[in-house]
Write an enzyme that holds these catalytic residues in place. Structure first.
Site, PDB file in Angstrom:
ATOM      1  N   CYS A  16     -11.714 -19.729 -45.929  1.00 60.56           N
ATOM      2  CA  CYS A  16     -12.849 -20.208 -46.783  1.00 60.56           C
ATOM      3  C   CYS A  16     -12.757 -21.281 -45.533  1.00 60.56           C
ATOM      4  O   CYS A  16     -13.238 -22.665 -45.391  1.00 60.56           O
ATOM      5  CB  CYS A  16     -11.400 -21.386 -47.525  1.00 60.56           C
ATOM      6  SG  CYS A  16     -12.953 -22.641 -48.693  1.00 60.56           S
ATOM      7  N   CYS A  21     -19.960 -21.172 -52.937  1.00 62.65           N
ATOM      8  CA  CYS A  21     -19.638 -21.574 -51.686  1.00 62.65           C
ATOM      9  C   CYS A  21     -20.267 -22.628 -50.724  1.00 62.65           C
ATOM     10  O   CYS A  21     -21.800 -21.735 -51.066  1.00 62.65           O
ATOM     11  CB  CYS A  21     -18.698 -21.080 -50.688  1.00 62.65           C
ATOM     12  SG  CYS A  21     -18.504 -22.140 -48.969  1.00 62.65           S
TER      13      CYS A  21
END
Length: 437
Positions: free
Chosen positions: A160, A346
């Site tokens: 991430c 995201c």
């Protein structure tokens, strides 16, 4: 009446609790356990670091919320799990029995894997939890009194990457606002094979978009970098390069919680929970998993190891699928089992700019060999969207609802979904991804 226990009160745990309350209509008992008294909106922690948010603005107290919606609350740390007897132990004193267990703990931060990594026993900052974001903010305020080189990125095995890009570019934004950008260099050190890879092989044009942003903001970078050691004032790479710093933030690798790793055969060697399509454990069908703690193989192998990212939306979709499948097993809804779509959004905000990454799904579909949809879009509007999403998510947690109908409509218009039906021919006894034990 079934007893459903949820461990963890982040995106996955709280969403699962609310969705179960909605589907079960009060016919079964739901208990949520967390060692934190508050829910924290993790995506906003980079803003906390740079004094763009107060921590209390992105947190909600759990006990009054859960009591309001008829969900039992237990504040404490789970210290043991017995999947054979179906019980969990809290603080080594309280034992709770369950019919269904949802593991939504998030992950432990494995700072110990790199000497000198981390804000407590090392020399670098982190934005992975509320406490560390506050430490990063305090360190940043001290840094502003004596600026110098800034290093941002991730170590091998991290996942991430969005928050790392945010920190690098928010540092640039903050320094420019204060008129001292010329007093600090910024270098991005990444295990990714190229900028914008994000641990998933990129998202169509993501490499081009991210590279352009870094160039425009005067940020240098090192790709395919393996940090091996961190000293008080410099970082060492495996190829012998060294980089000095006055302020550094590096994302760590994740591991499963200790109480999970203590159960033989429950997790892989890193402590992540393997799952079937239904997100049940392959050997313990009464145990479900949602979020970062769930085992998910990276879509591709890289020279420097990277973990598979699990965004907030992915976690939410896992939680919704788990709640649906438990309600189905209890006979409260009549439908086919479902699995999370693993579509990911995201949003990386850079103050006066930003990038939104969309991968639907994160893992390319085997039947077609690629994702249905993947793109990276840049603009100041990303800042507005992320601000709006923060407000909206905190509000729906206050409302006690996981996915209102209008959210499902927006996802549909974006060609995204939270869950998909499992085909009747699917081998639900086969784990979705099986990594080395």
């Amino acid at each position: 009446m079934a007893e459903i226990v949820i461990v963890g009160a982040g995106f996955g745990g709280l969403s699962a609790a609310y969705e179960l309350k909605h589907l079960l209509k009060g016919k079964h008992e739901i208990t949520l356990i967390s060692d934190q008294p508050t829910f924290t909106f993790i995506p906003s922690l980079p803003w906390v670091t740079f004094n763009l948010r107060r921590l209390d603005q992105v947190q909600l107290p759990l006990e009054p919320l859960l009591q309001k919606y008829g969900i039992h609350w237990r504040h404490g740390k789970v210290t043991a799990l017995d999947p054979e007897e179906k019980r969990v132990t809290v603080e080594e004193e309280i034992t709770l029995e369950y019919d269904y267990l949802i593991i939504a703990t998030g992950a432990s931060l494995a700072y110990h894997l790199i000497p000198g990594l981390g804000p407590e026993d090392g020399y670098t900052q982190s934005v992975c939890n509320a406490h560390h974001a506050e430490m990063a903010r305090e360190a940043w305020n001290e840094f502003l009194e004596n600026p110098g080189p800034i290093l941002v990125g991730a170590v091998p095995g991290a996942s991430c990457m969005g928050p790392a890009y945010e920190v690098a570019l928010l540092a640039d934004y903050s320094l420019r606002n204060k008129g001292i950008r010329d007093q600090a260099t910024i270098t991005f050190i990444s295990p990714e094979p190229y900028l914008g890879h994000l641990g998933i092989g990129g998202m169509a044009n993501s490499d081009k978009v991210v590279t352009e942003v870094m160039q425009e903001h005067g940020i240098d970078w090192v790709e395919n970098a393996a940090i091996t050691e961190i000293k008080p004032d410099h970082v060492k790479l495996s190829d012998g390069q060294e980089f000095p710093f006055q302020y550094a933030m590096f994302l760590p690798p994740f591991r499963g919680a200790q109480f999970l790793r203590n159960v033989p055969g429950l997790t892989d060697k890193k402590g992540f929970v393997p799952v079937r399509d239904t997100y049940q454990h392959p050997d313990y069908p009464s145990i479900y998993s949602a979020g970062v703690i769930t085992q998910l193989a990276p879509p591709e192998t890289t020279e420097v190891p990277l973990g598979a990212p699990k965004t907030g939306q992915m976690t939410e979709s896992m939680a919704i699928a788990v709640a649906h499948n438990i309600a189905r097993e209890l006979g409260e809804i009549q439908s086919h089992p479902v699995k999370p779509s693993l579509d990911a959004i995201c949003m990386a905000d850079f103050g006066n700019d930003g990038i939104i990454f969309i991968a639907a799904p994160v893992v390319p579909e085997p039947s077609i060999g690629h994702r249905r949809h993947a793109t990276a879009l840049r603009g100041v509007w990303v800042n507005w969207v992320k601000n709006a999403f923060e407000w909206y998510f905190l509000m729906k947690m206050r409302w006690g609802t996981a996915v209102p109908w209008f959210e499902r409509l927006v996802l549909f218009l974006l060609q995204l979904s939270l869950v998909t039906p499992i085909a009747p021919s699917s081998d639900q006894s086969k784990p979705l991804t099986v990594l080395e034990k």
